[in-house]
Scaffold this motif. Structure first.
Motif, PDB file in Angstrom:
ATOM      1  N   ARG A 288      42.595  43.633   2.338  1.00  0.00           N
ATOM      2  CA  ARG A 288      42.688  42.903   1.068  1.00  0.00           C
ATOM      3  C   ARG A 288      41.733  41.716   1.042  1.00  0.00           C
ATOM      4  O   ARG A 288      41.175  41.383   0.002  1.00  0.00           O
ATOM      5  CB  ARG A 288      44.119  42.496   0.758  1.00  0.00           C
ATOM      6  N   ASP A 289      41.509  41.061   2.196  1.00  0.00           N
ATOM      7  CA  ASP A 289      40.519  39.988   2.249  1.00  0.00           C
ATOM      8  C   ASP A 289      39.111  40.553   2.120  1.00  0.00           C
ATOM      9  O   ASP A 289      38.257  39.964   1.456  1.00  0.00           O
ATOM     10  CB  ASP A 289      40.650  39.182   3.544  1.00  0.00           C
ATOM     11  N   LEU A 290      38.866  41.690   2.735  1.00  0.00           N
ATOM     12  CA  LEU A 290      37.550  42.321   2.639  1.00  0.00           C
ATOM     13  C   LEU A 290      37.213  42.662   1.190  1.00  0.00           C
ATOM     14  O   LEU A 290      36.086  42.465   0.741  1.00  0.00           O
ATOM     15  CB  LEU A 290      37.477  43.569   3.510  1.00  0.00           C
ATOM     16  N   GLY A 291      38.207  43.146   0.448  1.00  0.00           N
ATOM     17  CA  GLY A 291      37.987  43.452  -0.972  1.00  0.00           C
ATOM     18  C   GLY A 291      37.567  42.217  -1.749  1.00  0.00           C
ATOM     19  O   GLY A 291      36.642  42.258  -2.568  1.00  0.00           O
ATOM     20  N   GLU A 292      38.225  41.101  -1.500  1.00  0.00           N
ATOM     21  CA  GLU A 292      37.887  39.842  -2.172  1.00  0.00           C
ATOM     22  C   GLU A 292      36.506  39.351  -1.747  1.00  0.00           C
ATOM     23  O   GLU A 292      35.711  38.895  -2.563  1.00  0.00           O
ATOM     24  CB  GLU A 292      38.952  38.785  -1.857  1.00  0.00           C
ATOM     25  N   ILE A 293      36.190  39.473  -0.463  1.00  0.00           N
ATOM     26  CA  ILE A 293      34.883  39.072   0.049  1.00  0.00           C
ATOM     27  C   ILE A 293      33.786  39.905  -0.601  1.00  0.00           C
ATOM     28  O   ILE A 293      32.772  39.377  -1.060  1.00  0.00           O
ATOM     29  CB  ILE A 293      34.835  39.208   1.586  1.00  0.00           C
ATOM     30  N   THR A 294      34.004  41.200  -0.663  1.00  0.00           N
ATOM     31  CA  THR A 294      33.007  42.097  -1.256  1.00  0.00           C
ATOM     32  C   THR A 294      32.766  41.743  -2.722  1.00  0.00           C
ATOM     33  O   THR A 294      31.623  41.701  -3.179  1.00  0.00           O
ATOM     34  CB  THR A 294      33.465  43.563  -1.134  1.00  0.00           C
ATOM     35  N   LYS A 295      33.842  41.470  -3.434  1.00  0.00           N
ATOM     36  CA  LYS A 295      33.736  41.150  -4.857  1.00  0.00           C
ATOM     37  C   LYS A 295      33.047  39.809  -5.085  1.00  0.00           C
ATOM     38  O   LYS A 295      32.138  39.708  -5.910  1.00  0.00           O
ATOM     39  CB  LYS A 295      35.133  41.137  -5.484  1.00  0.00           C
ATOM     40  N   ARG A 296      33.440  38.789  -4.328  1.00  0.00           N
ATOM     41  CA  ARG A 296      32.950  37.437  -4.591  1.00  0.00           C
ATOM     42  C   ARG A 296      31.664  37.074  -3.863  1.00  0.00           C
ATOM     43  O   ARG A 296      30.866  36.290  -4.369  1.00  0.00           O
ATOM     44  CB  ARG A 296      34.035  36.430  -4.259  1.00  0.00           C
ATOM     45  N   ALA A 297      31.450  37.625  -2.665  1.00  0.00           N
ATOM     46  CA  ALA A 297      30.282  37.234  -1.862  1.00  0.00           C
ATOM     47  C   ALA A 297      29.236  38.335  -1.777  1.00  0.00           C
ATOM     48  O   ALA A 297      28.226  38.171  -1.103  1.00  0.00           O
ATOM     49  CB  ALA A 297      30.724  36.826  -0.458  1.00  0.00           C
TER      50      ALA A 297
ATOM     51  N   ALA B 184      26.881  39.422  -3.685  1.00  0.00           N
ATOM     52  CA  ALA B 184      25.506  39.060  -4.037  1.00  0.00           C
ATOM     53  C   ALA B 184      24.828  38.265  -2.924  1.00  0.00           C
ATOM     54  O   ALA B 184      23.637  38.427  -2.675  1.00  0.00           O
ATOM     55  CB  ALA B 184      25.486  38.276  -5.345  1.00  0.00           C
ATOM     56  N   LEU B 185      25.584  37.403  -2.230  1.00  0.00           N
ATOM     57  CA  LEU B 185      25.012  36.618  -1.130  1.00  0.00           C
ATOM     58  C   LEU B 185      24.670  37.490   0.070  1.00  0.00           C
ATOM     59  O   LEU B 185      23.848  37.122   0.899  1.00  0.00           O
ATOM     60  CB  LEU B 185      25.979  35.516  -0.692  1.00  0.00           C
ATOM     61  N   LEU B 186      25.315  38.661   0.149  1.00  0.00           N
ATOM     62  CA  LEU B 186      25.080  39.570   1.270  1.00  0.00           C
ATOM     63  C   LEU B 186      24.033  40.633   0.941  1.00  0.00           C
ATOM     64  O   LEU B 186      23.797  41.537   1.729  1.00  0.00           O
ATOM     65  CB  LEU B 186      26.397  40.240   1.680  1.00  0.00           C
ATOM     66  N   GLY B 187      23.432  40.525  -0.240  1.00  0.00           N
ATOM     67  CA  GLY B 187      22.362  41.455  -0.600  1.00  0.00           C
ATOM     68  C   GLY B 187      22.792  42.583  -1.501  1.00  0.00           C
ATOM     69  O   GLY B 187      22.000  43.468  -1.811  1.00  0.00           O
ATOM     70  N   ASN B 188      24.050  42.562  -1.957  1.00  0.00           N
ATOM     71  CA  ASN B 188      24.522  43.576  -2.898  1.00  0.00           C
ATOM     72  C   ASN B 188      24.321  43.057  -4.306  1.00  0.00           C
ATOM     73  O   ASN B 188      24.582  41.888  -4.578  1.00  0.00           O
ATOM     74  CB  ASN B 188      26.009  43.882  -2.672  1.00  0.00           C
ATOM     75  N   ASP B 189      23.905  43.898  -5.207  1.00  0.00           N
ATOM     76  CA  ASP B 189      23.672  43.525  -6.601  1.00  0.00           C
ATOM     77  C   ASP B 189      24.999  43.643  -7.348  1.00  0.00           C
ATOM     78  O   ASP B 189      25.297  44.669  -7.939  1.00  0.00           O
ATOM     79  CB  ASP B 189      22.603  44.444  -7.221  1.00  0.00           C
ATOM     80  N   VAL B 190      25.810  42.564  -7.294  1.00  0.00           N
ATOM     81  CA  VAL B 190      27.142  42.587  -7.883  1.00  0.00           C
ATOM     82  C   VAL B 190      27.241  41.486  -8.918  1.00  0.00           C
ATOM     83  O   VAL B 190      26.848  40.357  -8.683  1.00  0.00           O
ATOM     84  CB  VAL B 190      28.224  42.362  -6.793  1.00  0.00           C
ATOM     85  N   GLY B 191      27.804  41.817 -10.074  1.00  0.00           N
ATOM     86  CA  GLY B 191      28.038  40.830 -11.124  1.00  0.00           C
ATOM     87  C   GLY B 191      29.300  40.042 -10.824  1.00  0.00           C
ATOM     88  O   GLY B 191      30.048  40.350  -9.902  1.00  0.00           O
ATOM     89  N   GLY B 192      29.591  39.015 -11.624  1.00  0.00           N
ATOM     90  CA  GLY B 192      30.752  38.174 -11.426  1.00  0.00           C
ATOM     91  C   GLY B 192      32.071  38.895 -11.541  1.00  0.00           C
ATOM     92  O   GLY B 192      33.093  38.454 -11.038  1.00  0.00           O
ATOM     93  N   ASP B 193      32.079  40.051 -12.209  1.00  0.00           N
ATOM     94  CA  ASP B 193      33.323  40.802 -12.381  1.00  0.00           C
ATOM     95  C   ASP B 193      33.521  41.841 -11.278  1.00  0.00           C
ATOM     96  O   ASP B 193      34.448  42.618 -11.314  1.00  0.00           O
ATOM     97  CB  ASP B 193      33.347  41.492 -13.749  1.00  0.00           C
ATOM     98  N   GLY B 194      32.607  41.834 -10.282  1.00  0.00           N
ATOM     99  CA  GLY B 194      32.739  42.781  -9.178  1.00  0.00           C
ATOM    100  C   GLY B 194      32.064  44.106  -9.442  1.00  0.00           C
ATOM    101  O   GLY B 194      32.029  44.971  -8.579  1.00  0.00           O
ATOM    102  N   GLU B 195      31.538  44.299 -10.639  1.00  0.00           N
ATOM    103  CA  GLU B 195      30.863  45.554 -10.982  1.00  0.00           C
ATOM    104  C   GLU B 195      29.397  45.459 -10.602  1.00  0.00           C
ATOM    105  O   GLU B 195      28.778  44.423 -10.683  1.00  0.00           O
ATOM    106  CB  GLU B 195      30.975  45.814 -12.496  1.00  0.00           C
ATOM    107  N   THR B 196      28.850  46.577 -10.184  1.00  0.00           N
ATOM    108  CA  THR B 196      27.441  46.630  -9.838  1.00  0.00           C
ATOM    109  C   THR B 196      26.601  46.453 -11.085  1.00  0.00           C
ATOM    110  O   THR B 196      26.821  47.100 -12.096  1.00  0.00           O
ATOM    111  CB  THR B 196      27.089  47.978  -9.171  1.00  0.00           C
ATOM    112  N   SER B 197      25.657  45.520 -11.021  1.00  0.00           N
ATOM    113  CA  SER B 197      24.786  45.253 -12.151  1.00  0.00           C
ATOM    114  C   SER B 197      23.626  46.227 -12.155  1.00  0.00           C
ATOM    115  O   SER B 197      23.113  46.590 -11.102  1.00  0.00           O
ATOM    116  CB  SER B 197      24.229  43.822 -12.064  1.00  0.00           C
ATOM    117  N   PRO B 198      23.185  46.639 -13.349  1.00  0.00           N
ATOM    118  CA  PRO B 198      22.015  47.521 -13.388  1.00  0.00           C
ATOM    119  C   PRO B 198      20.776  46.791 -12.927  1.00  0.00           C
ATOM    120  O   PRO B 198      20.617  45.617 -13.176  1.00  0.00           O
ATOM    121  CB  PRO B 198      21.909  47.903 -14.873  1.00  0.00           C
ATOM    122  N   SER B 199      19.917  47.490 -12.214  1.00  0.00           N
ATOM    123  CA  SER B 199      18.676  46.872 -11.718  1.00  0.00           C
ATOM    124  C   SER B 199      17.589  46.962 -12.726  1.00  0.00           C
ATOM    125  O   SER B 199      17.496  47.832 -13.508  1.00  0.00           O
ATOM    126  CB  SER B 199      18.241  47.556 -10.430  1.00  0.00           C
TER     127      SER B 199
END
Length: 107
Positions: free
Chosen positions: A81-90, A92-107
């Motif tokens: 459950r912590d990993l899910g929150e980390i993935t959603k919120r952090a 973009a800092l880890l190199g994933n193209d994620v929007g603020g809502d946790g959805e992948t943003s189009p490139s």
């Protein structure tokens, strides 16, 4: 408008996330993780570690260890459950193209 949104998303290069399940490791208890934005050198360092590039999840754990300073063995104890929150919120800092809502943003 797109440029303003991109700037707002990337203006913060550090994020602290409080863990729902604290992690005890070698006499220390981790209750939060502070992520800094990963750099190219961090990504390359993860690939060059023994076993690097063989498992996406293990590489993500290695990268989390590098950018937070938390020992790899402690990162491996992060609950789902912590990993899910980390993935959603952090993400973009880890190199994933994620929007603020946790959805992948189009490139």
């Amino acid at each position: 408008m797109e440029t303003e949104n991109a700037a707002a998303e990337t203006s913060s290069s550090e994020l602290t996330i409080h863990l729902k399940s604290p992690i005890p490791h070698e006499g220390k208890t981790y209750t939060e993780l502070t992520f800094r934005e990963a750099e190219m050198s961090d990504l390359i360092a993860v690939e060059e570690m023994p076993g690097g590039g063989q498992s996406d999840m293990r590489d993500m754990a290695r990268l989390m260890s590098v950018v937070t300073g938390m020992p790899f063995e402690a990162v491996m104890k992060i609950k789902a459950r912590d990993l899910g929150e980390i993935t959603k919120r952090a993400g973009a800092l880890l190199g994933n193209d994620v929007g603020g809502d946790g959805e992948t943003s189009p490139s």
